[in-house]
Design an enzyme around this catalytic site. Structure first.
Site, PDB file in Angstrom:
ATOM      1  N   ASP A 111      38.683  41.804  38.658  1.00 18.25           N
ATOM      2  CA  ASP A 111      38.306  40.395  38.727  1.00 18.25           C
ATOM      3  C   ASP A 111      38.042  40.095  40.192  1.00 18.25           C
ATOM      4  O   ASP A 111      38.759  40.575  41.073  1.00 18.25           O
ATOM      5  CB  ASP A 111      39.406  39.496  38.162  1.00 18.25           C
ATOM      6  CG  ASP A 111      38.836  38.140  37.739  1.00 18.25           C
ATOM      7  OD1 ASP A 111      37.719  38.098  37.189  1.00 18.25           O
ATOM      8  OD2 ASP A 111      39.498  37.115  37.974  1.00 18.25           O
ATOM      9  N   THR A 112      36.967  39.334  40.418  1.00 19.32           N
ATOM     10  CA  THR A 112      36.513  39.092  41.787  1.00 19.32           C
ATOM     11  C   THR A 112      36.389  37.599  42.029  1.00 19.32           C
ATOM     12  O   THR A 112      35.963  36.857  41.142  1.00 19.32           O
ATOM     13  CB  THR A 112      35.138  39.774  41.997  1.00 19.32           C
ATOM     14  OG1 THR A 112      35.312  41.178  41.887  1.00 19.32           O
ATOM     15  CG2 THR A 112      34.550  39.445  43.365  1.00 19.32           C
ATOM     16  N   HIS A 161      33.966  44.717  48.712  1.00 19.36           N
ATOM     17  CA  HIS A 161      35.298  44.433  48.165  1.00 19.36           C
ATOM     18  C   HIS A 161      35.644  45.403  47.033  1.00 19.36           C
ATOM     19  O   HIS A 161      36.726  45.944  46.951  1.00 19.36           O
ATOM     20  CB  HIS A 161      35.315  42.982  47.666  1.00 19.36           C
ATOM     21  CG  HIS A 161      34.052  42.613  46.918  1.00 19.36           C
ATOM     22  ND1 HIS A 161      32.811  42.662  47.489  1.00 19.36           N
ATOM     23  CD2 HIS A 161      33.838  42.249  45.640  1.00 19.36           C
ATOM     24  CE1 HIS A 161      31.889  42.318  46.602  1.00 19.36           C
ATOM     25  NE2 HIS A 161      32.482  42.076  45.472  1.00 19.36           N
ATOM     26  N   PHE A 212      23.797  41.132  42.648  1.00 19.87           N
ATOM     27  CA  PHE A 212      24.009  40.168  41.568  1.00 19.87           C
ATOM     28  C   PHE A 212      24.956  39.080  42.069  1.00 19.87           C
ATOM     29  O   PHE A 212      25.442  39.121  43.206  1.00 19.87           O
ATOM     30  CB  PHE A 212      24.567  40.877  40.323  1.00 19.87           C
ATOM     31  CG  PHE A 212      25.976  41.382  40.489  1.00 19.87           C
ATOM     32  CD1 PHE A 212      26.229  42.549  41.195  1.00 19.87           C
ATOM     33  CD2 PHE A 212      27.057  40.687  39.945  1.00 19.87           C
ATOM     34  CE1 PHE A 212      27.528  43.016  41.354  1.00 19.87           C
ATOM     35  CE2 PHE A 212      28.355  41.145  40.091  1.00 19.87           C
ATOM     36  CZ  PHE A 212      28.590  42.313  40.793  1.00 19.87           C
TER      37      PHE A 212
HETATM   38  P1  IMP Z   1      34.048  38.543  37.691  1.00 16.93           P
HETATM   39  O1  IMP Z   1      34.871  39.496  38.450  1.00 16.93           O
HETATM   40  O2  IMP Z   1      33.028  39.274  36.851  1.00 16.93           O
HETATM   41  O3  IMP Z   1      34.832  37.533  36.915  1.00 16.93           O
HETATM   42  O4  IMP Z   1      33.173  37.787  38.764  1.00 16.93           O
HETATM   43  C1  IMP Z   1      33.434  36.482  39.210  1.00 16.93           C
HETATM   44  C2  IMP Z   1      32.192  35.913  39.841  1.00 16.93           C
HETATM   45  O5  IMP Z   1      31.946  36.585  41.069  1.00 16.93           O
HETATM   46  C3  IMP Z   1      30.911  36.030  39.018  1.00 16.93           C
HETATM   47  O6  IMP Z   1      30.142  34.865  39.255  1.00 16.93           O
HETATM   48  C4  IMP Z   1      30.224  37.241  39.582  1.00 16.93           C
HETATM   49  O7  IMP Z   1      28.823  37.156  39.443  1.00 16.93           O
HETATM   50  C5  IMP Z   1      30.659  37.163  41.041  1.00 16.93           C
HETATM   51  N1  IMP Z   1      30.747  38.494  41.608  1.00 16.93           N
HETATM   52  C6  IMP Z   1      31.585  39.500  41.242  1.00 16.93           C
HETATM   53  N2  IMP Z   1      31.366  40.586  42.000  1.00 16.93           N
HETATM   54  C7  IMP Z   1      30.359  40.255  42.848  1.00 16.93           C
HETATM   55  C8  IMP Z   1      29.678  40.973  43.860  1.00 16.93           C
HETATM   56  O8  IMP Z   1      29.904  42.159  44.128  1.00 16.93           O
HETATM   57  N3  IMP Z   1      28.708  40.295  44.509  1.00 16.93           N
HETATM   58  C9  IMP Z   1      28.400  38.992  44.247  1.00 16.93           C
HETATM   59  N4  IMP Z   1      28.997  38.291  43.307  1.00 16.93           N
HETATM   60  C10 IMP Z   1      29.983  38.922  42.610  1.00 16.93           C
END
Ligand code: IMP
Length: 197
Positions: A72-73, A184, A156
């Site tokens: 999760d990011t 990250h 993305f």
């Molecule tokens: P999740 O980890 O898929 O829940 O990502 C949370 C949000 O951060 C989403 O809007 C993803 O598009 C964005 N996100 C996750 N990883 C990246 C990345 O490497 N670059 C840019 N946006 C990211």
């Protein structure tokens, strides 16, 4: 602990999958949720990145029986008190009605940063691993800043508006190799790979 022959990465995000497969290389085969027949909309209801990553990894282990890791990011912007953070995917959902709408999320972020001079931000990824009956979490952070306009077409999510510290290009302007060398997700994955030895 040895690297498993195969492991599930709990995502159907084709961009993340490609990044992770490129980084892990031939150390082990990475299966997606689609590869194990999982089409569930896994709830991300925790208030922390770690909590959400664990929900996704446990979901796969408990329902499908596979050892697995999930990430999760969040994008944390200092001038916005750490927002959008754990809500990064849903940042603009109140305004546009949809989660995971990257264009709407970036538009809202840039609108909220309009006229703000402190543009410091960081991407934080937490990877939760369930392997051999144990749970482990690994964190990766990249510091940087929010640009004033989107730049670049690759990558993305928020990539077009995030420029890593000390770099002249946003993640979306870099080639995949350069993003994967310092992102990250790379930093969290390096810790996971170190764990497997
Ligand atoms: P999740 O980890 O898929 O829940 O990502 C949370 C949000 O951060 C989403 O809007 C993803 O598009 C964005 N996100 C996750 N990883 C990246 C990345 O490497 N670059 C840019 N946006 C990211």
């Amino acid at each position: 602990m040895d690297f498993p022959e195969k492991i599930v990465f709990a995502t159907n995000n084709a961009h993340k999958l490609k990044e992770v497969r490129e980084i892990v290389g031939d150390r082990c085969q990475i299966l997606s949720l689609g590869d194990i027949g999982c089409v569930d909309d896994i709830p991300e209801t925790a208030s922390t990145l770690e909590g959400n990553a664990l929900i996704k990894a446990r979901w796969v282990k408990e329902r499908y029986g596979f050892d697995c890791f999930a990430d999760d990011t969040g994008l944390e912007v200092d001038a916005l008190g750490g927002e959008p953070g754990v809500r990064s995917a849903r940042y603009a959902s109140a305004a546009c009605g949809a989660d995971h709408d990257s264009e709407a999320n970036m538009r809202l972020l840039l609108a909220n940063m309009n006229g703000v001079s402190d543009r410091k931000a960081r991407f934080r990824t937490v990877i939760a691993l369930i392997s051999g009956g144990e749970e482990h979490c690994f964190e990766g952070i990249v510091e940087g800043e929010i640009t004033c306009i989107p730049m670049g077409k690759d990558g993305f999510g928020y990539d077009p508006v995030f420029r890593p510290a000390g770099k002249s290009l946003t993640f979306a302007e870099m080639g995949a190799d350069e993003k994967n060398s310092l992102s990250h997700r790379r930093r969290a994955l390096d810790k996971l790979m170190e764990f497997f030895g």
